[in-house]
Design a protein around this motif. Sequence first.
Motif, PDB file in Angstrom:
ATOM      1  N   SER A  86       0.657  -1.235  -0.034  1.00 53.14           N
ATOM      2  CA  SER A  86      -0.060  -0.102   0.018  1.00 53.14           C
ATOM      3  C   SER A  86       0.689   1.107  -0.222  1.00 53.14           C
ATOM      4  CB  SER A  86      -0.899   0.114   1.124  1.00 53.14           C
ATOM      5  OG  SER A  86      -1.781  -1.087   1.165  1.00 53.14           O
ATOM      6  N   GLN A  91      -0.979   4.396  -1.855  1.00 51.92           N
ATOM      7  CA  GLN A  91      -2.472   4.321  -1.829  1.00 51.92           C
ATOM      8  C   GLN A  91      -2.875   5.406  -0.793  1.00 51.92           C
ATOM      9  OE1 GLN A  91      -3.553   0.286  -1.171  1.00 51.92           O
ATOM     10  NE2 GLN A  91      -2.743  -0.360  -3.248  1.00 51.92           N
ATOM     11  N   TRP A 105     -10.997   0.031  -3.618  1.00 51.37           N
ATOM     12  CA  TRP A 105     -10.634  -1.216  -4.418  1.00 51.37           C
ATOM     13  C   TRP A 105      -9.228  -1.462  -4.704  1.00 51.37           C
ATOM     14  CZ3 TRP A 105     -14.047  -4.790  -4.264  1.00 51.37           C
ATOM     15  CH2 TRP A 105     -15.285  -4.444  -4.173  1.00 51.37           C
ATOM     16  N   SER A 106      -8.487  -0.210  -4.335  1.00 47.81           N
ATOM     17  CA  SER A 106      -6.946  -0.312  -4.676  1.00 47.81           C
ATOM     18  C   SER A 106      -6.306  -1.182  -3.444  1.00 47.81           C
ATOM     19  CB  SER A 106      -6.366   0.864  -4.589  1.00 47.81           C
ATOM     20  OG  SER A 106      -6.516   1.557  -3.333  1.00 47.81           O
ATOM     21  N   ALA A 108      -8.428  -3.631  -2.046  1.00 50.63           N
ATOM     22  CA  ALA A 108      -8.686  -4.969  -2.296  1.00 50.63           C
ATOM     23  C   ALA A 108      -7.629  -5.687  -3.127  1.00 50.63           C
ATOM     24  CB  ALA A 108     -10.239  -4.926  -2.939  1.00 50.63           C
ATOM     25  N   SER A 109      -7.421  -5.143  -4.308  1.00 49.70           N
ATOM     26  CA  SER A 109      -6.414  -5.520  -5.280  1.00 49.70           C
ATOM     27  C   SER A 109      -5.207  -5.959  -4.419  1.00 49.70           C
ATOM     28  CB  SER A 109      -6.282  -4.601  -6.286  1.00 49.70           C
ATOM     29  OG  SER A 109      -7.294  -4.222  -7.043  1.00 49.70           O
ATOM     30  N   SER A 110      -4.623  -4.963  -3.502  1.00 51.94           N
ATOM     31  CA  SER A 110      -3.540  -5.259  -2.681  1.00 51.94           C
ATOM     32  C   SER A 110      -3.626  -6.597  -2.091  1.00 51.94           C
ATOM     33  CB  SER A 110      -3.033  -4.112  -2.000  1.00 51.94           C
ATOM     34  OG  SER A 110      -3.086  -3.003  -2.566  1.00 51.94           O
ATOM     35  N   LEU A 112      -5.518  -9.383  -2.697  1.00 55.74           N
ATOM     36  CA  LEU A 112      -5.250 -10.439  -3.575  1.00 55.74           C
ATOM     37  C   LEU A 112      -3.885 -10.617  -4.009  1.00 55.74           C
ATOM     38  CD1 LEU A 112      -8.226  -9.815  -6.008  1.00 55.74           C
ATOM     39  CD2 LEU A 112      -8.108 -11.115  -4.027  1.00 55.74           C
ATOM     40  N   PHE A 113      -2.930  -9.507  -4.212  1.00 55.38           N
ATOM     41  CA  PHE A 113      -1.799  -9.556  -4.302  1.00 55.38           C
ATOM     42  C   PHE A 113      -0.838 -10.274  -3.277  1.00 55.38           C
ATOM     43  CE2 PHE A 113       2.641  -7.765  -4.159  1.00 55.38           C
ATOM     44  CZ  PHE A 113       2.981  -8.572  -5.402  1.00 55.38           C
ATOM     45  N   PHE A 144      -9.584  -9.393   3.455  1.00 55.04           N
ATOM     46  CA  PHE A 144     -10.424  -8.515   2.459  1.00 55.04           C
ATOM     47  C   PHE A 144     -11.598  -7.670   3.182  1.00 55.04           C
ATOM     48  CE2 PHE A 144     -13.469  -8.044  -0.969  1.00 55.04           C
ATOM     49  CZ  PHE A 144     -12.444  -7.784  -1.908  1.00 55.04           C
ATOM     50  N   SER A 472     -19.749  -2.028 -12.238  1.00 58.34           N
ATOM     51  CA  SER A 472     -19.091  -3.414 -11.488  1.00 58.34           C
ATOM     52  C   SER A 472     -20.366  -4.243 -11.430  1.00 58.34           C
ATOM     53  CB  SER A 472     -18.301  -2.909 -10.155  1.00 58.34           C
ATOM     54  OG  SER A 472     -19.223  -2.581  -9.220  1.00 58.34           O
TER      55      SER A 472
END
Length: 494
Positions: A86, A91, A105-106, A108-110, A112-113, A144, A472
């Motif tokens: 982050s 972020q 959502w950035s 959330a993407s982090s 998953l990564f 999450f 979405s």
Amino acid sequence: MSYVTNSPASTQLPTQLIAGSRAVSAGKGGRLAALLVLVASTEFVLVAVAAYFAAVLYHRLILLNSDDAKYIPESLLISTMLLLVSVGLRQYSRIQTQPRHVFIWSGASSVLFVFAFFISTIFLLKVSGDYSRATIIAQAVSVFITVLCTRAIWFSLLQPAIASGLIDARRIILIGDPSHCSRFSARAFVTGLRTIRSFDFPTARTDTSVVARPGAVQALPDIRQLVANCRPLRADDIVILTSELDVRSALALASALSDLPVDVHVVPIGSVDLMAVSRITQFGNMVTMRVCQCPLTPFNRAIKRAFDVAASIAGLILVSPLFVIVSLAIKLDSRGPVLFRQTRHGYNNEPISVLKFRTMTVMENGDNFKPVVRHDPRVTRLGRFLRRTNIDELPQLFNVLAGNMSLVGPRPHATSQNEAFAELISSFFRRHNVKPGITGWAQVNGYRGDTDTLEKMQRRVEHDLYYIDNWSLLFDLRIILLTFFSREVYANAF
């Protein structure tokens, strides 16, 4: 020439005021830095706690195992990796200038990564034997949800702090025509951006001398003076509002302003809405400014279509008894067919035939169409009930199943309405870049029914375009839920 506007915000500042502005800016900047540290620290702690308790609860409740201590290092590792990702992607620092959904959502993407990296790491190091798949899934889900909730709460707390002046998100200087600066400043204020000064657009000239490059733009002395006046204001951003004729001069001005430690933006006048959805992107081996993009990728279209097919089939099965009852009631109430077909514009502005239960004594279509108004004598007694409850729209489930409509999207208008408003509202036909829907973002916000004024249609179009630019699957589900439970949906239904 004079380049300073006559508005109070742009008058010359005395030395004491400039010094005070610096002190206030430093104080607010310090508070902002402290807030960002607090945001990051809170997220770090909550993520570690969520990852730890997800593993512990799973092992205690499912596996009846109470070996709790071994999950502390892994939970701290997950939290640390998320913090590093982050911070590395900036972020937290971009919370000032990005909208809520991007900030959330950035994160959330982090997540998953981080979990992809975490799973790969424990597999490569051959330490995955102590970790069950269910444990990782439980931790991933809990982290999450924690990140989404934490960021949503912090973002909602930031906005009142900006509005109260406790935190000054960004301090901007505007350069351009006073009227344009005033409008841009009002729009920026809503998002927490503060205009501290505005200047008239200075002049520049094209250097046609032999020694200069052909077409090179040379700054005149008033540009250098403008830079000197901007320097002590300690702004975060400088925005140049330019017209088509001043593009070359704007580039020269931007080059001169690069001497200042600020972000410099160039905004074409009259294109603010269009520029809002523009992105700098890689195109082959070139970098371009993508002004418009297809709202849904092929993958997103496939997801939306699969959801539409499944939901429309389920809906038709559930309401099939209601179809029989309404059809009999229409036949008993007035003469005419049960279903009414009307030509409307669909995806890519192509004409489609939309189905509805007949609610009127007439079958108007095409150029003969006249919008329904309150207490319209053409509406039957049963038709008023069907329209107020939106039951008259149910046959459009067949349109969704056939593929020319979607469950959620901009509501289709009669062709005569479209052609009339398209000449009055810019980007009107961009509504048709996706399939029209049975319900939509405009409808659940109360913008439906009669469009007797241009402002009503403009508000409807604004909501439709917002939906297109922010689509979405979760957004679709939210609109569907609001369609059933929001009172706004039934406003102006007649």
